[in-house]
Design a protein around this motif. Structure first.
Motif, PDB file in Angstrom:
ATOM      1  N   ALA A   1     -20.262 -52.848  32.176  1.00  0.00           N
ATOM      2  CA  ALA A   1     -20.830 -52.048  33.267  1.00  0.00           C
ATOM      3  C   ALA A   1     -19.770 -51.100  33.832  1.00  0.00           C
ATOM      4  O   ALA A   1     -20.050 -49.923  34.083  1.00  0.00           O
ATOM      5  CB  ALA A   1     -21.380 -52.964  34.361  1.00  0.00           C
TER       6      ALA A   1
ATOM      7  N   ASN B   1     -19.774 -47.028  33.886  1.00  0.00           N
ATOM      8  CA  ASN B   1     -19.512 -46.263  35.111  1.00  0.00           C
ATOM      9  C   ASN B   1     -18.390 -45.255  34.876  1.00  0.00           C
ATOM     10  O   ASN B   1     -18.494 -44.091  35.265  1.00  0.00           O
ATOM     11  CB  ASN B   1     -19.152 -47.200  36.261  1.00  0.00           C
TER      12      ASN B   1
ATOM     13  N   ALA C   1     -24.967 -48.631  33.488  1.00  0.00           N
ATOM     14  CA  ALA C   1     -24.054 -49.548  34.185  1.00  0.00           C
ATOM     15  C   ALA C   1     -24.837 -50.471  35.114  1.00  0.00           C
ATOM     16  O   ALA C   1     -24.574 -51.678  35.178  1.00  0.00           O
ATOM     17  CB  ALA C   1     -23.008 -48.752  34.971  1.00  0.00           C
TER      18      ALA C   1
END
Length: 197
Positions: free
Chosen positions: A35, A39, A61
């Motif tokens: 995740a 991002n 994400a």
């Protein structure tokens, strides 16, 4: 030599701890790392002005880790720039509920309200940003422009001065300060600011 021995021992301990960690916990850590990677990719895409692709990365994400607050904030920023104002507003409001002290979602809501000529909502949003960070240049400049539109020149001058105190090279703040001073019957200083601009 001692450093090498210590480093080897620490690596062995870390490996042992990791291998003794239950598989479900290992998977959770790996998913959270994925995740964060999504991002970070989204941020890189925003820096390349690829807002739609950035929004997709932030959405990915959040699918991996719905609690990743940073991705929620960044998704609102990306959607504002797509532009998808409804989506940006939705995500900014979600970000505020989980991160009330983050200035970015309030700032995005201020920009959205300003673009929709909802002056009072925009002022309130930028004021919330300034409660979090009184020196935020963008919020001060936008708030000053809104005050100037309302002919509240003293308030506009104050926030433009704050913006220039933080960023003396900010031409938007400088020019708008000159205009506000001139309109506030302070033509000498207003002319100085316009000349400096």
């Amino acid at each position: 030599m001692l450093f090498t021995i210590v480093a080897t021992v620490l690596c062995a301990v870390a490996l042992r701890v990791w291998t003794q960690t239950p598989p479900a916990a290992q998977k959770a850590v790996a998913t959270r790392e994925d995740a964060y990677r999504a991002n970070n990719l989204g941020v890189a895409l925003l820096e390349q002005y690829k807002y739609k692709e950035g929004a997709e990365a932030f959405t990915r994400a959040l699918k991996l880790d719905p609690t990743l607050k940073l991705a929620r904030i960044n998704l609102g920023i990306a959607l504002f720039n797509v532009p998808d104002l409804a989506g940006a507003q939705r995500e900014a409001e979600k970000a505020i509920s989980s991160s009330p002290n983050a200035p970015q979602p309030h700032y995005i809501l201020g920009l959205i309200a300003k673009s929709q000529n909802r002056t009072e909502d925009a002022i309130a949003a930028f004021q919330r940003v300034l409660k979090i960070d009184a020196r935020d240049t963008g919020a001060n400049v936008n708030l000053g422009q809104l005050y100037a539109q309302q002919k509240k020149y003293a308030e506009a001058i104050s926030v433009f001065r704050t913006a220039l105190g933080v960023e003396p090279y900010n031409m938007t703040a400088l020019y708008n300060l000159g205009l506000a001073l001139t309109r506030n019957n302070e033509p000498a200083e207003g002319k100085q600011m316009i000349a400096r601009f």
